[in-house]
Write a protein that holds these residues in place. Structure first.
Motif, PDB file in Angstrom:
ATOM      1  N   SER A 144      -2.104   8.072   2.076  1.00 24.52           N
ATOM      2  CA  SER A 144      -2.137   7.897   3.528  1.00 24.52           C
ATOM      3  C   SER A 144      -1.486   6.583   3.901  1.00 24.52           C
ATOM      4  O   SER A 144      -1.434   5.640   3.099  1.00 24.52           O
ATOM      5  CB  SER A 144      -3.585   7.907   4.032  1.00 24.52           C
ATOM      6  OG  SER A 144      -3.647   7.537   5.397  1.00 24.52           O
ATOM      7  N   VAL A 145      -1.013   6.515   5.139  1.00 27.01           N
ATOM      8  CA  VAL A 145      -0.539   5.244   5.673  1.00 27.01           C
ATOM      9  C   VAL A 145      -1.660   4.210   5.646  1.00 27.01           C
ATOM     10  O   VAL A 145      -1.412   3.000   5.598  1.00 27.01           O
ATOM     11  CB  VAL A 145       0.017   5.439   7.102  1.00 27.01           C
ATOM     12  CG1 VAL A 145      -1.106   5.752   8.081  1.00 27.01           C
ATOM     13  CG2 VAL A 145       0.825   4.239   7.558  1.00 27.01           C
ATOM     14  N   GLY A 188       1.542   9.530   7.897  1.00 27.44           N
ATOM     15  CA  GLY A 188       0.959   8.879   9.058  1.00 27.44           C
ATOM     16  C   GLY A 188       0.198   9.915   9.866  1.00 27.44           C
ATOM     17  O   GLY A 188      -0.438  10.803   9.304  1.00 27.44           O
ATOM     18  N   LEU A 189       0.269   9.822  11.188  1.00 21.77           N
ATOM     19  CA  LEU A 189      -0.417  10.798  12.034  1.00 21.77           C
ATOM     20  C   LEU A 189       0.345  12.117  11.990  1.00 21.77           C
ATOM     21  O   LEU A 189       1.499  12.205  12.409  1.00 21.77           O
ATOM     22  CB  LEU A 189      -0.514  10.290  13.473  1.00 21.77           C
ATOM     23  CG  LEU A 189      -1.222  11.222  14.469  1.00 21.77           C
ATOM     24  CD1 LEU A 189      -2.637  11.538  14.011  1.00 21.77           C
ATOM     25  CD2 LEU A 189      -1.227  10.607  15.866  1.00 21.77           C
ATOM     26  N   LEU A 215       3.575   5.284  20.231  1.00 20.52           N
ATOM     27  CA  LEU A 215       3.521   4.237  19.219  1.00 20.52           C
ATOM     28  C   LEU A 215       4.559   4.441  18.113  1.00 20.52           C
ATOM     29  O   LEU A 215       4.896   3.510  17.385  1.00 20.52           O
ATOM     30  CB  LEU A 215       2.130   4.182  18.583  1.00 20.52           C
ATOM     31  CG  LEU A 215       0.984   3.692  19.472  1.00 20.52           C
ATOM     32  CD1 LEU A 215      -0.345   3.866  18.751  1.00 20.52           C
ATOM     33  CD2 LEU A 215       1.184   2.236  19.853  1.00 20.52           C
ATOM     34  N   LEU A 216       5.042   5.669  17.992  1.00 22.94           N
ATOM     35  CA  LEU A 216       5.964   6.007  16.915  1.00 22.94           C
ATOM     36  C   LEU A 216       7.411   5.767  17.342  1.00 22.94           C
ATOM     37  O   LEU A 216       7.793   6.114  18.463  1.00 22.94           O
ATOM     38  CB  LEU A 216       5.789   7.470  16.513  1.00 22.94           C
ATOM     39  CG  LEU A 216       4.441   7.804  15.883  1.00 22.94           C
ATOM     40  CD1 LEU A 216       4.134   9.283  16.020  1.00 22.94           C
ATOM     41  CD2 LEU A 216       4.427   7.412  14.424  1.00 22.94           C
ATOM     42  N   ASP A 246       5.467   5.649  -4.133  1.00 20.38           N
ATOM     43  CA  ASP A 246       4.846   6.245  -2.952  1.00 20.38           C
ATOM     44  C   ASP A 246       5.893   6.357  -1.851  1.00 20.38           C
ATOM     45  O   ASP A 246       6.683   5.433  -1.649  1.00 20.38           O
ATOM     46  CB  ASP A 246       3.670   5.392  -2.468  1.00 20.38           C
ATOM     47  CG  ASP A 246       3.005   5.966  -1.231  1.00 20.38           C
ATOM     48  OD1 ASP A 246       2.111   6.816  -1.389  1.00 20.38           O
ATOM     49  OD2 ASP A 246       3.382   5.565  -0.109  1.00 20.38           O
ATOM     50  N   ILE A 247       5.898   7.486  -1.159  1.00 25.42           N
ATOM     51  CA  ILE A 247       6.828   7.694  -0.054  1.00 25.42           C
ATOM     52  C   ILE A 247       6.041   7.791   1.248  1.00 25.42           C
ATOM     53  O   ILE A 247       5.143   8.631   1.386  1.00 25.42           O
ATOM     54  CB  ILE A 247       7.668   8.968  -0.256  1.00 25.42           C
ATOM     55  CG1 ILE A 247       8.557   8.828  -1.489  1.00 25.42           C
ATOM     56  CG2 ILE A 247       8.520   9.248   0.979  1.00 25.42           C
ATOM     57  CD1 ILE A 247       9.413  10.039  -1.780  1.00 25.42           C
ATOM     58  N   LEU A 248       6.365   6.919   2.187  1.00 25.75           N
ATOM     59  CA  LEU A 248       5.731   6.954   3.499  1.00 25.75           C
ATOM     60  C   LEU A 248       6.373   8.037   4.352  1.00 25.75           C
ATOM     61  O   LEU A 248       7.604   8.146   4.433  1.00 25.75           O
ATOM     62  CB  LEU A 248       5.888   5.601   4.195  1.00 25.75           C
ATOM     63  CG  LEU A 248       4.890   4.513   3.802  1.00 25.75           C
ATOM     64  CD1 LEU A 248       5.463   3.139   4.064  1.00 25.75           C
ATOM     65  CD2 LEU A 248       3.592   4.708   4.576  1.00 25.75           C
ATOM     66  N   VAL A 249       5.539   8.845   4.986  1.00 23.75           N
ATOM     67  CA  VAL A 249       6.013   9.889   5.896  1.00 23.75           C
ATOM     68  C   VAL A 249       5.275   9.670   7.212  1.00 23.75           C
ATOM     69  O   VAL A 249       4.293  10.348   7.522  1.00 23.75           O
ATOM     70  CB  VAL A 249       5.738  11.296   5.324  1.00 23.75           C
ATOM     71  CG1 VAL A 249       6.358  12.373   6.220  1.00 23.75           C
ATOM     72  CG2 VAL A 249       6.302  11.423   3.919  1.00 23.75           C
ATOM     73  N   ASP A 250       5.725   8.673   7.954  1.00 21.50           N
ATOM     74  CA  ASP A 250       4.977   8.259   9.151  1.00 21.50           C
ATOM     75  C   ASP A 250       5.866   7.988  10.356  1.00 21.50           C
ATOM     76  O   ASP A 250       5.434   7.327  11.306  1.00 21.50           O
ATOM     77  CB  ASP A 250       4.131   7.023   8.836  1.00 21.50           C
ATOM     78  CG  ASP A 250       4.969   5.776   8.602  1.00 21.50           C
ATOM     79  OD1 ASP A 250       6.200   5.910   8.383  1.00 21.50           O
ATOM     80  OD2 ASP A 250       4.411   4.662   8.649  1.00 21.50           O
ATOM     81  N   GLY A 251       7.102   8.494  10.316  1.00 22.97           N
ATOM     82  CA  GLY A 251       7.993   8.288  11.450  1.00 22.97           C
ATOM     83  C   GLY A 251       8.398   6.850  11.667  1.00 22.97           C
ATOM     84  O   GLY A 251       8.924   6.497  12.729  1.00 22.97           O
ATOM     85  N   GLY A 252       8.139   5.985  10.685  1.00 22.77           N
ATOM     86  CA  GLY A 252       8.514   4.573  10.790  1.00 22.77           C
ATOM     87  C   GLY A 252       7.465   3.682  11.416  1.00 22.77           C
ATOM     88  O   GLY A 252       7.660   2.468  11.549  1.00 22.77           O
ATOM     89  N   ARG A 253       6.301   4.246  11.757  1.00 19.85           N
ATOM     90  CA  ARG A 253       5.300   3.470  12.488  1.00 19.85           C
ATOM     91  C   ARG A 253       4.807   2.257  11.715  1.00 19.85           C
ATOM     92  O   ARG A 253       4.568   1.181  12.288  1.00 19.85           O
ATOM     93  CB  ARG A 253       4.115   4.354  12.856  1.00 19.85           C
ATOM     94  CG  ARG A 253       3.038   3.584  13.623  1.00 19.85           C
ATOM     95  CD  ARG A 253       1.922   4.489  14.079  1.00 19.85           C
ATOM     96  NE  ARG A 253       0.881   3.746  14.777  1.00 19.85           N
ATOM     97  CZ  ARG A 253      -0.205   4.292  15.305  1.00 19.85           C
ATOM     98  NH1 ARG A 253      -0.386   5.583  15.239  1.00 19.85           N
ATOM     99  NH2 ARG A 253      -1.108   3.542  15.894  1.00 19.85           N
ATOM    100  N   SER A 254       4.650   2.397  10.390  1.00 20.02           N
ATOM    101  CA  SER A 254       4.095   1.297   9.620  1.00 20.02           C
ATOM    102  C   SER A 254       5.034   0.103   9.497  1.00 20.02           C
ATOM    103  O   SER A 254       4.642  -0.966   9.020  1.00 20.02           O
ATOM    104  CB  SER A 254       3.724   1.791   8.204  1.00 20.02           C
ATOM    105  OG  SER A 254       4.859   2.260   7.524  1.00 20.02           O
ATOM    106  N   GLN A 255       6.285   0.279   9.936  1.00 18.37           N
ATOM    107  CA  GLN A 255       7.260  -0.802   9.830  1.00 18.37           C
ATOM    108  C   GLN A 255       7.318  -1.691  11.076  1.00 18.37           C
ATOM    109  O   GLN A 255       8.057  -2.671  11.102  1.00 18.37           O
ATOM    110  CB  GLN A 255       8.649  -0.226   9.553  1.00 18.37           C
ATOM    111  CG  GLN A 255       8.717   0.666   8.339  1.00 18.37           C
ATOM    112  CD  GLN A 255       8.204  -0.003   7.091  1.00 18.37           C
ATOM    113  OE1 GLN A 255       8.492  -1.162   6.842  1.00 18.37           O
ATOM    114  NE2 GLN A 255       7.422   0.738   6.295  1.00 18.37           N
TER     115      GLN A 255
END
Length: 259
Positions: A144-145, A188-189, A215-216, A246-255
């Motif tokens: 998870s993110v 992410g979400l 937010l995304l 690990d690959i983040l799949v969160d639309g870039g939100r965590s950046q």
């Protein structure tokens, strides 16, 4: 177009809904025999029958509690008897546990760690001997993110997901020289049934949905199939030089940073 998982057998936990269901569906479409594990046996039975009819692939459904090692081993053995050796393991079963740290009950802490961290380990221990014997296996853990960024009010879920990413990296390195790849995905979400239920519980569901999307960077909430395609890539031999990552799949939100 040729299938991407021909003659492969994949075991997917949490396959009854959301991301797990999307992964199971995509994998069957891509030529894999699929074993669907979930606590909801009726749902997985129905999905297995549907996938078998749509894809023509052999499908196996089993009601399994990932926190129980003996039950997991029994279910894995039955899946192997039905479908053959397990080539791919997708650990998608999980549970949201968000509590005030000072009000957290021991049972809630235990449940969070048992399902989100020990559960994947139980499955890995069950399939790993067979993979090592054949010197081949791809394992993908759905983290998870929350394993990267801390969101207030979500304790102790991020602790478990940080641990799952650590488990991925540690075991990925441990068995890399023996033909085993272990990676993780951090969504992410994503618009899963759990996310839909959470939005529905908000005072103004539509306003909260719009706020979350805003937010995304891409201005939209992710879909389960988008996570499924990431799992497909990692589980396939296309990703044969990707391991312990690990690959983040969160639309870039965590950046990006938000106050």
């Amino acid at each position: 177009m040729s299938s991407r998982l021909p003659n492969k057998t994949a075991l997917i936990t949490g396959a009854g809904s959301g991301i797990g269901s999307a992964i199971a569906t995509l994998f069957a479409q891509q030529g894999a025999r699929v074993a669907l594990f979930d606590l909801d046996g009726e749902t997985t039975e129905a999905l297995a029958a549907e996938l078998k009819q749509q894809s023509g692939q052999h499908c196996f459904a089993y009601s399994a509690d990932v926190t129980q090692p003996e039950e997991v081993q029994r279910a894995v053995s039955e899946a192997q008897q039905a479908l053959g050796p397990i080539d791919i393991l997708i650990n998608c079963a999980g549970v949201n546990v968000f509590r005030d740290p000072l009000a957290l009950e021991d049972d809630d802490w235990q449940r969070c760690m048992e399902v989100n961290l020990k559960g994947p380990y139980n499955l890995i221990r069950s399939v790993l001997p067979g993979m090592l014997a054949r010197q081949y296996g791809n394992i993908v853990n759905v983290a998870s993110v929350h394993g990267h960024k801390i969101i207030p009010g979500a304790f102790p879920y991020p602790v478990a997901k940080h641990g799952l990413i650590g488990l991925t990296r540690s075991l990925g390195v441990e068995y890399a020289s023996q033909g085993i790849r272990i990676n993780s995905i951090s969504p992410g979400l994503i618009m899963t049934p759990a996310a839909e239920a959470w939005l529905a519980s908000c005072p103004d569901p539509q306003a909260e949905r719009e706020r979350q999307a805003a937010l995304l960077p891409c201005k939209r909430i992710g879909e389960p199939q988008e996570v499924a395609y990431t799992a497909l890539f990692l589980a396939s031999d296309e990703a044969r030089f990707i391991n312990a990552t690990d690959i983040l799949v969160d639309g870039g939100r965590s950046q990006i940073y938000h106050e």
